[in-house]
Write an enzyme that holds these catalytic residues in place. Structure first.
Site, PDB file in Angstrom:
ATOM      1  N   HIS A   1      -9.804  -3.731   9.848  1.00  0.00           N
ATOM      2  CA  HIS A   1      -9.663  -3.624   8.388  1.00  0.00           C
ATOM      3  C   HIS A   1      -9.898  -4.948   7.663  1.00  0.00           C
ATOM      4  O   HIS A   1     -10.134  -4.943   6.455  1.00  0.00           O
ATOM      5  CB  HIS A   1      -8.237  -3.212   8.033  1.00  0.00           C
ATOM      6  CG  HIS A   1      -7.949  -1.745   8.065  1.00  0.00           C
ATOM      7  ND1 HIS A   1      -8.762  -0.807   7.478  1.00  0.00           N
ATOM      8  CD2 HIS A   1      -6.890  -1.059   8.570  1.00  0.00           C
ATOM      9  CE1 HIS A   1      -8.208   0.401   7.637  1.00  0.00           C
ATOM     10  NE2 HIS A   1      -7.078   0.271   8.296  1.00  0.00           N
TER      11      HIS A   1
ATOM     12  N   GLU B   1       0.851  -1.189   0.000  1.00  0.00           N
ATOM     13  CA  GLU B   1       0.000   0.000   0.000  1.00  0.00           C
ATOM     14  C   GLU B   1       0.891   1.245   0.000  1.00  0.00           C
ATOM     15  O   GLU B   1       1.878   1.271   0.727  1.00  0.00           O
ATOM     16  CB  GLU B   1      -0.909   0.048   1.233  1.00  0.00           C
ATOM     17  CG  GLU B   1      -1.967   1.120   1.080  1.00  0.00           C
ATOM     18  CD  GLU B   1      -2.890   1.298   2.292  1.00  0.00           C
ATOM     19  OE1 GLU B   1      -2.529   0.882   3.404  1.00  0.00           O
ATOM     20  OE2 GLU B   1      -3.947   1.872   2.096  1.00  0.00           O
TER      21      GLU B   1
ATOM     22  N   GLU C   1      -2.566  -3.681   7.043  1.00  0.00           N
ATOM     23  CA  GLU C   1      -3.645  -4.651   7.195  1.00  0.00           C
ATOM     24  C   GLU C   1      -3.721  -5.720   6.111  1.00  0.00           C
ATOM     25  O   GLU C   1      -4.817  -6.217   5.832  1.00  0.00           O
ATOM     26  CB  GLU C   1      -4.981  -3.901   7.235  1.00  0.00           C
ATOM     27  CG  GLU C   1      -5.409  -3.240   5.902  1.00  0.00           C
ATOM     28  CD  GLU C   1      -5.029  -1.774   5.755  1.00  0.00           C
ATOM     29  OE1 GLU C   1      -4.074  -1.340   6.431  1.00  0.00           O
ATOM     30  OE2 GLU C   1      -5.680  -1.064   4.957  1.00  0.00           O
ATOM     31  N   ASN C   2      -2.598  -6.110   5.477  1.00  0.00           N
ATOM     32  CA  ASN C   2      -2.648  -7.153   4.443  1.00  0.00           C
ATOM     33  C   ASN C   2      -3.567  -8.279   4.908  1.00  0.00           C
ATOM     34  O   ASN C   2      -3.477  -8.744   6.044  1.00  0.00           O
ATOM     35  CB  ASN C   2      -1.251  -7.733   4.210  1.00  0.00           C
ATOM     36  CG  ASN C   2      -0.198  -6.671   4.131  1.00  0.00           C
ATOM     37  OD1 ASN C   2      -0.255  -5.802   3.291  1.00  0.00           O
ATOM     38  ND2 ASN C   2       0.760  -6.717   5.063  1.00  0.00           N
TER      39      ASN C   2
ATOM     40  N   GLU D   1      -9.581   4.310   6.843  1.00  0.00           N
ATOM     41  CA  GLU D   1      -8.751   4.629   8.011  1.00  0.00           C
ATOM     42  C   GLU D   1      -9.570   5.203   9.152  1.00  0.00           C
ATOM     43  O   GLU D   1      -9.357   4.866  10.309  1.00  0.00           O
ATOM     44  CB  GLU D   1      -7.634   5.586   7.605  1.00  0.00           C
ATOM     45  CG  GLU D   1      -6.623   4.954   6.650  1.00  0.00           C
ATOM     46  CD  GLU D   1      -6.128   3.586   7.121  1.00  0.00           C
ATOM     47  OE1 GLU D   1      -6.246   3.261   8.319  1.00  0.00           O
ATOM     48  OE2 GLU D   1      -5.628   2.829   6.266  1.00  0.00           O
TER      49      GLU D   1
ATOM     50  N   GLY E   1       3.097   2.257  10.788  1.00  0.00           N
ATOM     51  CA  GLY E   1       2.940   1.573  12.068  1.00  0.00           C
ATOM     52  C   GLY E   1       2.635   0.103  11.876  1.00  0.00           C
ATOM     53  O   GLY E   1       3.222  -0.777  12.496  1.00  0.00           O
TER      54      GLY E   1
ATOM     55  N   HIS F   1      -7.000  -2.188  15.326  1.00  0.00           N
ATOM     56  CA  HIS F   1      -7.176  -1.360  14.122  1.00  0.00           C
ATOM     57  C   HIS F   1      -6.980  -2.209  12.863  1.00  0.00           C
ATOM     58  O   HIS F   1      -7.830  -2.230  11.970  1.00  0.00           O
ATOM     59  CB  HIS F   1      -6.168  -0.207  14.163  1.00  0.00           C
ATOM     60  CG  HIS F   1      -6.147   0.664  12.938  1.00  0.00           C
ATOM     61  ND1 HIS F   1      -6.613   1.948  12.942  1.00  0.00           N
ATOM     62  CD2 HIS F   1      -5.704   0.429  11.680  1.00  0.00           C
ATOM     63  CE1 HIS F   1      -6.477   2.470  11.730  1.00  0.00           C
ATOM     64  NE2 HIS F   1      -5.914   1.563  10.937  1.00  0.00           N
ATOM     65  N   GLU F   2      -5.861  -2.916  12.803  1.00  0.00           N
ATOM     66  CA  GLU F   2      -5.563  -3.706  11.598  1.00  0.00           C
ATOM     67  C   GLU F   2      -6.590  -4.808  11.403  1.00  0.00           C
ATOM     68  O   GLU F   2      -6.965  -5.128  10.280  1.00  0.00           O
ATOM     69  CB  GLU F   2      -4.151  -4.301  11.681  1.00  0.00           C
ATOM     70  CG  GLU F   2      -3.030  -3.271  11.836  1.00  0.00           C
ATOM     71  CD  GLU F   2      -3.102  -2.124  10.845  1.00  0.00           C
ATOM     72  OE1 GLU F   2      -3.528  -2.352   9.697  1.00  0.00           O
ATOM     73  OE2 GLU F   2      -2.754  -0.988  11.237  1.00  0.00           O
TER      74      GLU F   2
END
Ligand SMILES: [Zn+2]
Length: 845
Positions: A294, A122, A257-258, A313, A254, A290-291
C-alpha cells in the site's frame, strides 16, 4: 443546497499546520489547525467530528462566522473571499477508547498499567483529530507538531522524521502530498529494532516493552525485504525516508497502511522466532507485505473516492502473496491463497444479495458497511490474480510503473489502472474485468457430453435460494484441451466430438487449470469419473480445487454431500497439506448434519478416525528435523481430526505432553500446543487448571499463545466454567474488546456453551454496540453467528432478535445476508441429513 459529501469541490486544501497538545492524564487534547487552500466559493465546509470548536479565524486574525452541522460532520464556514485563503481553527476534544481517531492503547508492564497513544484515521476518523477536508482526493502537505505530558525515555513517531524538539514540542518534517486518512502518530514507552534497506530507507519495528526484544526480529526482516522487493517490482523508489512498523496493544482492524508509520495489531507483527507455528509466521509476513504494498498503491497513488477502495485492498491482497512468494519461495504461499482466500470468496459470493466488488457509494459512512472482507479483499484479489494470469508479470510491472509515474502524489480510479495495464499488455483488460467487478456472484460452468458432443455452459451459481436473471461473465477458461476457447463469452459452447477429443488429448478434460479464474466447474458423471480415476496423481492445487468445487456444489444442492462422502478416503493418504486441508474442510462440514451426543455423531467421529489415523501415526506429535513444509502444515489438521474422533492414543499422547510441560505450557511447540491445551480442557479439566490458563492469558503478551488459549478455554464443557468465561467478556483487563469476537465465537461454536453465548449477546447487545460499534469490525459479530447456527429454532431466534435492527445504519446488509446464510444451511440440513448420515455409516462399516 449544501453538499453533504465532496467538500473538496468547494475548497481544495494545499497545506495544514497542525499543533496538538495531548494530556493523557485528563484524557483531553487541544489543537490549532491552520489550513491553506483554494476556495471556489465563500461558503465552504470542513470536516470535524467530536471536536469542540473554539474559534475560526482568518489569516488577518478576523473571526469568521461558522455553523456546526454535526449530522454531516461539518463546520460550515463563511469566508470573506474566494481564491487563495488561509484560516485557523482552535478546538478541544476528548481521548476516547473507541480505537478511532487519537486513542489510548492499554497494557501492563511488571504489574503497572501503562498506555500508548496512537491513531486510526481510515476511513473517516482524521476529522476526530483535526478539522480537515477528510476525503482521499483532498491531498495536501502537513506540518505536524505535538506536545504531550512526556516522561523521560518516551518515544514519539509520525509519518515523517522529527525535525526539531523545542520547548517540549516535537516538530516533524513537512509531509509529501498525501490524504488525511493516512496521517498517523504515536507515543509512549517503546522499544525498537532498526535496519536500513539497500537503497537507504530506514526500517523500524516498534512495540511496548511488555514484549521480548527478539519478537521484533521477524517483522523487521520481512519489512526490509518487502520494501526492497517492491522498489524493484514497481520500478519506483520508496518515497519516504523511513518505514516504521508499530504494534499497538489495542487495534480494531488487522493493520493500517499509514504512510511511513504502519500500525498493527500486536499478534500480526510480533512473534517469538524460536516457537511460532509456520502458519503464524506466514500470516505476519503476508500482513506486513500487504501494508507495505500500500505504501505505493494506496498511499503514493490514492483512490479518487471511496468507491474504489476495493481496488486498494484487492491489489494489496494480491501483492502480499506476490511479495511473500518472492521472499520465501519455499513456503509456496500461493497454496495458502488457494486454501483460504479462494474458498472464502467462493462461499460468500454465492449468496444471493451479495454486493459486487465495485459499488457506487456517495456517503462514506456506507463504506464501512460495504467493507465485506470476502468480497473486497478475497474476491477482489482473485480478480487481480486473473488479470495477472491474463497479461503476465512483465506487462503488469510495466503498467504499474507507468501508473505510479502518471498519478504519484495524486489520485486515480480503477479505469486509470486498466488503461495503464491495457497499454502495457495490448489487452483490453477493462472490458474483461467489467463483467466481474460490476456484477455480484460468479458462474458455475457445466461441462457435459451431450449427444457425443463436449459442451460447456455458464450460469450463475447460488448457495441457497437465488434469483436467476441471466447474468453472464467473460470467463478465462484455462482448459487443458486446446480446442476450448481461451475466453467463454457466450452462454454455452460446443467443443466437438468428445470421444475424438479425449483420444487426441490423452487426458481427462479439465477447466480452470491452476484455479486462477473465479468460477467453479460441474462435470457430468462421465467427465468426473474420468478425472477421479487417477485424481491423486494430480498436482496439489488441482486436487484441492476438485474437492473445493464438489463441496460448493453440495452446499448449493447441485449434488449431494452423500456423493462426496465415499470419495474422501482416497485423499486421506495425501502428502499435500492443501489437499488434507480441503479434505478436512469437507469432513468438518459434515458436522452440521449430526446432533450433539447422537449415534450419528459417534459414527462421524469414527469416519474422522479413519481419515486421520494413519497420518497421525506417520507424523506423530513432533516435527522431524528435515520435515517437509507439507508435513508441518498437515499435522494440525490430522491431530485435530483425531482428537475429534476421540482416538484414545491421540488423547493420551496429548495428555502426556501436557503433564511433561505442565510448568512451562507456553514453551510447548506452537504447532501442536493448541491441541494439547484443548484436549486437557475437554478431557481432563479441573477448575484450577482452567483458572490458571485464564490467568496465563491475561498475563501473556505472546499473540499466538493467547490465540491457543482462547481456542482451548472456549472448548470447556463445564457449565460453571462457561459462565465464568462469559462473565469475563466485558472485563477489558482480561479480554480486550479487539479480541472479544474470537472468544464469543469459540463459546458459541461449542455445543455446551452456545446457549449461554447466544443469551449474552442478545442481553448485552447495547454494551457491545457502545464498546465496539462504529467501526467496520462490528458487523462481524453477526457474521460469526451465521457461520455457526444450523437449526430452525436458532434461525427463528436469530430473526426475532435481528430483524428489528434491520434498519440500523450499517447493519442492514449483514443482517439480510446472514439471515439467508442460516436459512440455506437449515434447509440443506433438513433435506440431506438422512442421506449424509447413511453415507457416513456405510464408510465405517
Ligand atoms: Zn489493505
Amino acid at each position: 443546497m449544501v453538499d453533504s459529501t465532496h467538500f473538496y469541490r468547494a475548497f481544495q486544501p494545499d497545506h495544514y499546520d497542525i499543533f496538538l497538545t495531548i494530556d493523557r492524564q485528563k484524557k483531553l487534547f487541544s489543537g490549532q489547525t491552520q489550513i491553506s487552500g483554494q476556495a471556489r466559493s465563500q461558503a465552504i465546509s470542513i470536516h470535524a467530528k467530536f471536536l469542540t470548536i473554539k474559534s475560526v479565524r482568518s489569516d488577518d486574525d478576523q473571526a469568521l462566522p461558522f455553523e456546526l452541522d454535526s449530522k454531516n460532520d461539518a463546520i460550515r464556514i463563511h469566508l470573506a473571499k474566494t481564491g487563495a485563503v488561509t484560516f485557523q481553527i482552535d478546538y478541544e476534544a476528548k481521548l476516547t477508547d473507541s480505537m478511532m481517531g487519537i486513542y489510548p492503547s492499554y497494557y501492563e508492564l511488571d504489574g503497572v498499567k501503562k498506555q500508548i497513544i496512537g491513531t486510526q484515521f481510515e476511513t473517516t476518523f482524521a476529522r476526530q483529530a483535526f478539522p480537515c477536508v477528510d476525503e482521499p482526493e483532498a491531498k495536501a502537505t502537513f506540518d505536524l507538531a505535538i506536545k504531550f505530558d512526556e516522561q523521560a525515555g518516551e518515544t514519539i513517531l509520525a509519518n515523517m522524521p522529527e525535525s526539531r524538539f523545542e520547548n517540549g514540542v516535537h516538530y516533524f518534517q513537512r509531509t509529501v502530498r498525501m490524504s488525511t486518512y493516512l496521517i498517523a502518530f504515536a507515543f509512549g514507552d517503546l522499544q525498537s529494532k532498526l535496519t536500513t534497506t539497500k537503497s537507504g530507507v530506514q526500517i523500524g519495528v516498534f512495540a511496548t516493552k511488555a514484549h521480548k526484544a527478539k519478537e521484533l526480529d521477524f517483522a523487521l526482516d520481512i519489512a526490509k525485504r518487502s520494501i526492497e522487493f517492491y522498489e524493484d517490482f514497481y520500478q519506483t523508489p520508496y518515497p519516504l525516508a523511513h518505514s516504521w512498523q508499530l504494534a499497538l496493544p489495542d487495534f480494531s482492524a488487522g493493520a493500517m497502511e499509514n504512510w511511513g508509520l504502519v500500525t498493527y495489531r500486536e499478534a500480526y507483527l510480533l512473534l517469538d522466532p524460536d516457537n511460532t507455528a509456520l502458519t503464524r509466521k506466514q500470516l505476519v509476513a503476508t500482513v506486513v507485505a500487504h501494508e507495505l504494498a500500500h505504501q505505493w498503491f494506496g498511499d503514493l497513488v490514492t483512490m479518487k473516492w471511496w468507491d474504489d477502495l476495493w481496488l486498494n485492498e484487492s491489489f494489496a491482497n494480491m501483492m502480499e502473496y506476490v511479495a511473500v512468494n518472492a521472499l520465501e519461495p519455499k513456503w509456496d504461499i500461493w497454496q495458502t491463497f488457494q486454501a483460504s482466500e479462494v474458498p472464502a470468496a467462493l462461499q460468500r459470493d454465492a449468496t444471493d444479495g451479495v454486493q459486487s466488488v465495485h459499488v457506487n457509494v456517495e456517503d462514506p459512512a456506507e463504506i464501512d458497511s460495504l467493507f465485506d472482507g470476502a468480497i473486497v479483499y478475497a474476491k477482489g484479489a482473485r480478480m487481480l490474480v486473473m488479470v495477472r494470469a491474463m497479461i503476465g508479470d512483465a506487462a503488469l510491472r510495466k503498467g504499474l510503473k507507468a501508473y505510479f509515474a502518471a498519478h504519484k502524489y495524486a489520485n486515480a480510479t480503477g479505469a486509470d489502472l486498466w488503461s495503464a495495464l491495457g497499454d502495457a499488455s495490448q489487452i483490453d483488460v477493462g472490458s474483461v474485468m467489467n463483467s466481474w467487478l460490476e456484477q455480484p456472484g460468479y458462474p458455475v460452468v457445466e461441462a457435459s457430453v451431450i449427444d457425443g458432443q463436449l459442451t460447456i455452459s455458464q450460469q450463475q451459481f447460488f448457495i441457497g435460494a437465488g434469483k436467476e436473471i441471466g447474468r453472464q461473465w467473460q470467463i478465462p477458461l484455462n482448459a487443458n484441451y486446446a480446442q476450448a476457447p481461451s475466453l467463454l463469452t457466450e452462454k454455452s459452447s460446443q467443443l466437438g466430438d468428445y470421444a475424438q477429443l479425449r483420444a487426441e488429448n490423452k487426458l481427462p478434460f479439465r477447466l480452470n487449470v491452476g484455479n486462477d479464474s473465479h468460477f467453479i466447474v460441474k462435470y457430468d458423471e462421465t467427465l468426473l469419473a474420468d478425472i477421479l480415476k487417477n485424481v491423486t496423481e494430480l498436482d496439489a492445487i488441482s486436487q484441492l480445487q476438485i474437492l473445493q468445487d464438489l463441496r460448493l456444489l453440495a452446499e448449493g444442492q447441485e449434488i449431494s454431500y452423500a456423493e462426496i462422502v465415499p470419495l474422501l478416503s482416497r485423499f486421506s493418504q495425501s502428502r499435500f497439506a492443501v489437499v488434507n486441508m480441503a479434505l478436512f474442510v469437507i469432513a468438518n462440514n459434515l458436522k452440521k448434519f449430526v446432533e450433539p451426543d447422537s449415534l450419528e455423531e459417534k459414527q462421524l467421529r469414527q469416519l474422522f478416525d479413519r481419515l486421520s489415523s494413519s497420518q497421525v501415526v506417520r507424523l506423530g506429535w513432533s516435527s522431524a528435523t528435515d520435515e517437509s513444509i507439507d508435513d508441518q502444515l498437515t499435522r494440525p489438521y490430522v491431530l485435530s481430526a483425531s482428537l475429534f474422533a476421540k482416538n484414545p492414543n491421540t488423547i493420551k499422547g496429548a495428555h502426556d505432553l501436557f503433564e511433561k510441560n505442565r510448568q512451562q505450557l507456553s514453551s510447548l511447540s506452537a504447532d501442536i500446543r493448541l491441541f494439547v491445551l484443548r484436549n486437557e480442557i475437554q478431557n481432563f479439566s479441573d477448575p484450577d487448571l482452567f483458572k490458571q490458563l485464564l490467568e496465563d492469558y491475561r498475563q501473556s503478551s505472546d499473540g499466538s499463545y493467547k490465540a491457543d488459549l482462547t481456542a482451548a478455554l472456549t472448548a470447556t464443557t463445564d457449565p460453571v466454567l462457561i459462565k465464568l468465561l462469559i462473565d469475563k467478556f466485558e472485563d477489558a483487563d482480561t479480554i480486550k474488546p479487539q479480541d472479544l469476537r474470537a472468544w464469543f465465537r469459540g463459546v458459541l461454536a461449542n455445543d455446551k456453551g452456545q446457549q449461554a453465548a447466544w443469551d449474552w449477546i442478545r442481553q448485552d447487545w447495547q454494551w457491545l454496540e457502545e464498546t465496539v460499534g462504529g467501526d467496520m469490525e462490528f458487523t462481524t459479530f453477526i457474521t460469526v453467528i451465521a457461520i455457526i447456527f444450523k437449526t430452525a429454532q436458532r434461525l427463528s431466534e436469530f430473526k426475532a432478535f435481528f430483524e428489528p435492527k434491520i434498519n440500523v445504519a450499517g447493519l442492514t446488509r449483514e443482517i439480510t445476508m446472514d439471515t439467508r446464510v442460516i436459512e440455506n444451511r437449515v434447509a440443506l440440513v433438513e433435506k440431506e441429513h438422512a442421506a449424509v448420515n447413511q453415507a457416513v455409516s456405510q464408510q465405517i462399516n
